[in-house]
Design a protein around this motif. Structure first.
Motif, short mmCIF file in Angstrom:
data_model
loop_
_atom_site.label_atom_id
_atom_site.label_comp_id
_atom_site.label_asym_id
_atom_site.label_seq_id
_atom_site.Cartn_x
_atom_site.Cartn_y
_atom_site.Cartn_z
N PRO A 59 0.81 -1.22 0.00
CA PRO A 59 0.00 0.00 0.00
C PRO A 59 0.84 1.27 0.00
CG PRO A 59 -0.23 -1.19 2.08
CD PRO A 59 0.63 -2.01 1.20
N ASN A 60 0.35 2.26 -0.72
CA ASN A 60 1.00 3.57 -0.76
C ASN A 60 0.35 4.44 0.29
OD1 ASN A 60 2.02 6.07 -1.32
ND2 ASN A 60 1.50 6.07 -3.47
N VAL A 61 0.98 4.55 1.45
CA VAL A 61 0.39 5.29 2.56
C VAL A 61 0.54 6.80 2.40
CG1 VAL A 61 0.48 3.41 4.23
CG2 VAL A 61 2.45 4.93 3.98
N THR A 66 -8.98 6.71 1.93
CA THR A 66 -9.99 6.19 1.01
C THR A 66 -9.38 5.74 -0.31
OG1 THR A 66 -10.52 8.44 0.30
CG2 THR A 66 -11.93 7.47 1.99
N LYS A 67 -8.38 6.46 -0.80
CA LYS A 67 -7.73 6.08 -2.06
C LYS A 67 -6.91 4.81 -1.86
CE LYS A 67 -7.70 10.55 -4.23
NZ LYS A 67 -7.00 11.51 -5.02
N ILE A 72 -6.83 -1.26 -2.74
CA ILE A 72 -6.95 -2.63 -2.21
C ILE A 72 -8.22 -3.27 -2.78
CG2 ILE A 72 -7.29 -4.02 -0.12
CD1 ILE A 72 -4.50 -2.93 -0.15
N ASN A 73 -9.29 -2.52 -2.79
CA ASN A 73 -10.56 -3.02 -3.33
C ASN A 73 -10.42 -3.41 -4.79
OD1 ASN A 73 -13.15 -2.00 -4.99
ND2 ASN A 73 -13.78 -3.07 -3.13
N LEU A 79 -15.00 -5.25 -0.15
CA LEU A 79 -15.66 -3.97 0.15
C LEU A 79 -15.36 -3.59 1.58
CD1 LEU A 79 -19.11 -4.62 -1.53
CD2 LEU A 79 -17.14 -3.38 -2.47
N PHE A 80 -15.13 -2.31 1.79
CA PHE A 80 -14.85 -1.80 3.13
C PHE A 80 -16.05 -1.00 3.60
CE2 PHE A 80 -10.76 -2.49 1.16
CZ PHE A 80 -10.04 -3.12 2.17
#
Length: 84
Positions: A59-61, A66-67, A72-73, A79-80
């Motif tokens: 992941p690009n923190v 949300t992005k 990830i989605n 779904l989160f």
């Protein structure tokens, strides 16, 4: 001579793009969620057995939460749900 310069520049460009694509390492979804949790100070609830074999791009923190979750989605179809 001009054609040669163009060919060299084009080759350099594609080499650079390919090397950047190779830099995108993958991690388990569980590790990615842990990294996101620590960085954004959020919690995730999930069944560990269900995500054990899922890999995602690290992941690009630097992005908004949300992005990051949207990426990830896009990779997993998960779904989160945000709870307050």
């Amino acid at each position: 001579m001009n054609r040669l310069k163009q060919l060299v520049l084009l080759t350099f460009f594609f080499s650079f793009c390919f090397s950047k694509a190779q830099d995108r390492s993958s991690v388990t979804l569980e590790l990615a969620l842990k990294q996101i949790s620590e960085h954004y100070e959020v919690n995730f609830n999930y069944a560990q057995k269900l995500i054990a074999d899922i890999e995602v791009v690290t992941p690009n923190v630097a992005l908004e939460l949300t992005k990051t979750l949207t990426r990830i989605n896009d990779q997993t179809g998960l779904l989160f749900t945000f709870l307050e």
